[in-house]
Design an enzyme around this catalytic site. Structure first.
Site, short mmCIF file in Angstrom:
data_model
loop_
_atom_site.label_atom_id
_atom_site.label_comp_id
_atom_site.label_asym_id
_atom_site.label_seq_id
_atom_site.Cartn_x
_atom_site.Cartn_y
_atom_site.Cartn_z
N GLY A 102 0.83 -1.19 0.00
CA GLY A 102 0.00 0.00 0.00
C GLY A 102 0.86 1.24 0.00
N CYS A 103 0.25 2.36 -0.34
CA CYS A 103 1.01 3.61 -0.44
C CYS A 103 1.48 4.07 0.95
CB CYS A 103 0.17 4.67 -1.12
SG CYS A 103 -1.48 4.88 -0.45
N TYR A 104 0.58 4.08 1.93
CA TYR A 104 0.99 4.49 3.28
C TYR A 104 2.05 3.53 3.85
CZ TYR A 104 -2.95 7.81 3.50
OH TYR A 104 -3.83 8.84 3.28
#
Lengths: 332, 332, 332, 332
Positions: free
Chosen positions: B143-145
């Site tokens: 995921g990006c986070y």
């Protein structure tokens, strides 16, 4: 009542002029600016055309002799040159600089300079010190970050429930003032979040002072940053609690703490757009498994500076604290 | 090599097309979109005019039979419909959805649905799992986070130095996808910072999984929010350490941890503008008296999604991991 | 006086609520919203918490029977369903939709629908039709673009000096309403200027009607676009003159034309930040060798919609036109 | 080939460094900056960390003696100090300043200074002067506004069809350079469109010169403004035609005019997001009853400056004009 502003060309100064233009009791009779002395206010602050015919004056005491109250909206280190004189002349003062927010010793350590002309002031976070403000001659208006953070954490600190709190704050760029710099250069900010003074911002000591009054062993961390917008401070208060509280209990604590405070609104969710241009501090509370996150939103130039200064003026002069400030936010 | 993209009309899909247009070894031979099936790619993604003559196809397996590797860029719950078949056909897969990032049990609990077609995948945070990725047939792209947070904390977690870490993250609004909603409506975001899923975002479990590999007793807190910009994730990692480290020691730890990682740059200060449009993760380290703040910056669509997916593809296919990705950021 | 709002959930509706919250004579006693019927206004418009205890009602006539004046803030084609009934009941109306701005024939051609319930209205560009508005029962509030363009060109049109005028206008995205769409999706607007209906926007016909009253042979061109901001319309009026005028002559013409108009300020330069949140239209004039450029700035939701509607209400009810509207802009 | 940059610390200089980092044939061997002489390039332009190990040098000729071509990216009035020497040493030059764009007489009148060291140059709007550029030793790279406007109007000017054209242009704020000023101060620009030099911008004379080559009696008006964004120029060309043309005829004229030009894309609609970070100029054409509006979009730092400079370098050195520049835009 007659009001003066020392330092009326910067953002907090022009914001005072904006707010006071609609105040039913206050009239601005003197506003100083060294840079624009002799010029009409509205020629410098063109958005005020139609509201003021006054010219900027010099900051000499004689220009402010007829004032009931003066706002000092100058950089820290400067305010102390005016405040003692004004008080001696029987003029009440709301100081928007940092000069009177901390005790003398802490001030000198944190700001790295001798304090000439120290006097004790009431810390002007209105919701916490209402009764003292009513009796004060000198109110030290809080910093913008301390306003958002202290209001977010006080209800839990008062119950001594906080093990640790991490304040992660995002401010609009007006917080940096109206002088151009690399920091405020548009392409350096566009679509960015820029943390600065990441572990060492001086507003930290106001948080320690005020939350420490409630709970002496509180552990506080604070990081400021700017976001690409003009006005507003959004604070995430990551609170690690002693003990557990349900959402309902948390909301009840906050509702009760602020039940007499028109300008603090407990909401289900908050947004800078919901407070912009107003003196409100909106707060929402989000309990999770690991911690509670309290989110607060203010307009940094209103509740974080000039609006709260007028709120304090109102109390000092015996008015309702909301006088001239019951304006809805400019949404969206 | 021949590449396919299942789900090429959303932001991660169009970003893959953008990046692969310049890749010297990869050729996109199939790109699916149910909505735009039969239309030229460039008529939908007009910024790509001049780069692709291909039409969007349906996501049927037969359209992807000649591919060496397929990217699945569809919502979670959808990828699992394609991945097992692709693997059975001998096609390597980089899945950009969340379907293969967690173990089956955690996935089903966190995402609230049964996992049909579970297979073990390598977690594709390239800098942490380079050797396994080289041998993998299925890589679960992070995921990006998690990309921004895990890269910020890993060097200290590996040394088991973290007592507690609070991740406060700000993402550009492309993270919400290309479908209009009240959340992405311009006036609801302008000049605002909007926290959401404040204590309950599902990316949290990727952080627990990956940082927990280094240090099992780490305490992690995470709050995501969007800021008014298109691309980028800025992470403030507020790290409470066991023991003390000087600034020099901290920098040395990070420099060493990432010394073979072209895409992680240890900087004195970081900014989203300094990484935008690139596959870099910039990191700076700020020790204070109460904690260390590690700041990381990525482009959420590149290092946080499609760029890292191509980085993983490179390793899976035996190329240098930087192939086609050594592009400077678009500053300012 | 008692006021009603039909259609109070959109931006022009919530802006009326915002402005009227501070009006010393008007009290909102009914506000309708089909979508939110039965819900408290402040639970939908959270920024208004503390200002209204009212619930949204249905738009039935019976809910508005006690009103002295009703604002219809619904889409065009909808207002005509309410206006005739309201007038028949002796209630004055300010219609913020497009339904009564043009003559019946032009309306039907331009909007492509039959007009049921046509009545003649006064076109509510206050500065041009003050005396008729005072006597009117129905005022058709102007479109946002026509407000900015007509105010910019009227002084020269009145002297029949305009050979040709090209209006190039930039609007904040609130002009598109509060419903999410691809057009208002943040990433589609960020750091962009987006022209739309480039030669065919319907507001054109209001400009032709009003400027044509002054000068029948005027040639008008108009292009609208959105810019990345919430509020505001900046108009560049590129005016090709018959004959030559000096800068001083031009300024004198404008100063005289607007000398009794508090809300039109002739400035040396204008900026959206100098009018935002206020009912002002700021105008500056820039003569060049080839043409004169007149620049005007308004807040599209205030002077371009709800503020002007209240200005018209004031006149219709016999108040000073500035009542409740003398608020300085929110700068910066 | 070996390349030098005189003036590499500003935005056009850093943009050259960004673009050339990916150029397969060009190597930057010298880059000067008086301010940063002796410092590593990447320590000043931190986004370039990993791409250059070079230090900034002084602008002395001796540092550039081994270059095949030098870009002069200094303010106007400065370039003329370097260009003659460089040419005398047999080094080709692309001058990004304004010093060689106009004939000597016009330059001296418009820029108000004597031109020391005038030499004739080819005007580097690549699509118009390709063959001369191939043979040139000195190319005067066009201004950013002229690039967007001239490309928008040339196909119609070549057919001598234009009665009058009004260019209304909106530029990102990087066009103002990297020095902070009141003009670039964030709060002065936020959510605003700011016209400047409204009837008197010096880029006007480049438009007159180049469009006048096609059609001597063309009437041109031009107004520049900045919009709240970093990169991009959007031009609305309001064209008043002699005679009528259908949409199809118009599109055919543009398609044919640019059929050999990879970097000009004729689109149905254009957007700054569709060209940002690339060397493209996107154009769309919108005929109305009163006029034709041609809209063009460029990235001001790429096609409007450093990208076009590299495109010119490619031709001067015998490469394909797209070498190192075939990068898709960074959308969104």
């Amino acid at each position: 009542m007659k009001v003066g502003i020392i330092g009326a060309s910067g953002y907090t100064g022009s914001e005072l002029l904006r707010i006071l233009a609609n105040h039913p009791e206050a009239e601005v009779i003197a506003a100083s600016s060294r840079r624009y002395e002799g010029q009409k206010i509205w020629k410098v602050h063109r958005f005020l055309k139609g509201f003021y015919d006054l010219e900027f004056c010099s900051p000499e005491l004689s220009n402010f002799g007829d004032c009931d109250l003066v706002f000092t909206a100058v950089p820290h280190g400067e305010a102390m040159k005016y405040v003692p004189q004004l008080l001696d002349s029987g003029i009440k003062v709301v100081d928007i600089s940092a000069d009177y927010r901390l005790d003398k010793e802490t001030y000198e350590r944190v700001y790295g300079k001798k304090h000439e002309g120290y006097v004790e002031a009431v810390y002007g976070l209105t919701e916490l010190h209402r009764e003292e403000i009513k009796k004060a001659n000198l109110v030290a208006n809080p910093g913008c970050y301390p306003t958002g953070t202290i209001l977010a954490a006080s209800p839990l600190a008062k119950l001594e429930l906080i093990e640790r709190v991490v304040f992660d704050c995002k401010s609009g760029i007006t917080g940096a003032g109206e002088s151009p710099s690399a920091f405020t250069h548009y392409p350096n900010l566009h679509e960015s979040i820029v943390p600065y003074k990441i572990t060492e911002h001086r507003h930290y000591y106001e948080m320690v002072q005020e939350l420490g009054r409630f709970q002496s062993d509180i552990k506080i961390s604070f990081t400021p940053q700017v976001y690409p917008g003009s006005r507003g401070i959004l604070t995430n208060a990551h609170v690690f609690l002693r003990g557990e509280l349900t959402r309902e209990e948390l909301y009840r604590i906050y509702e009760e703490f602020y039940e007499d405070s028109f300008f603090v609104r407990i909401q289900e969710s908050v947004s800078l757009s919901q407070v912009r241009g107003s003196n409100f501090c909106d707060i929402s509370i989000h309990p999770g498994e690991d911690r509670v996150v309290v989110v607060s939103a203010i307009d940094n130039l209103v509740k974080g500076a000039s609006g709260q200064a007028v709120q304090n003026m109102n109390l000092m002069m015996g008015f309702d604290e909301t006088l001239g400030l019951r304006t809805p936010p400019l949404f969206p």
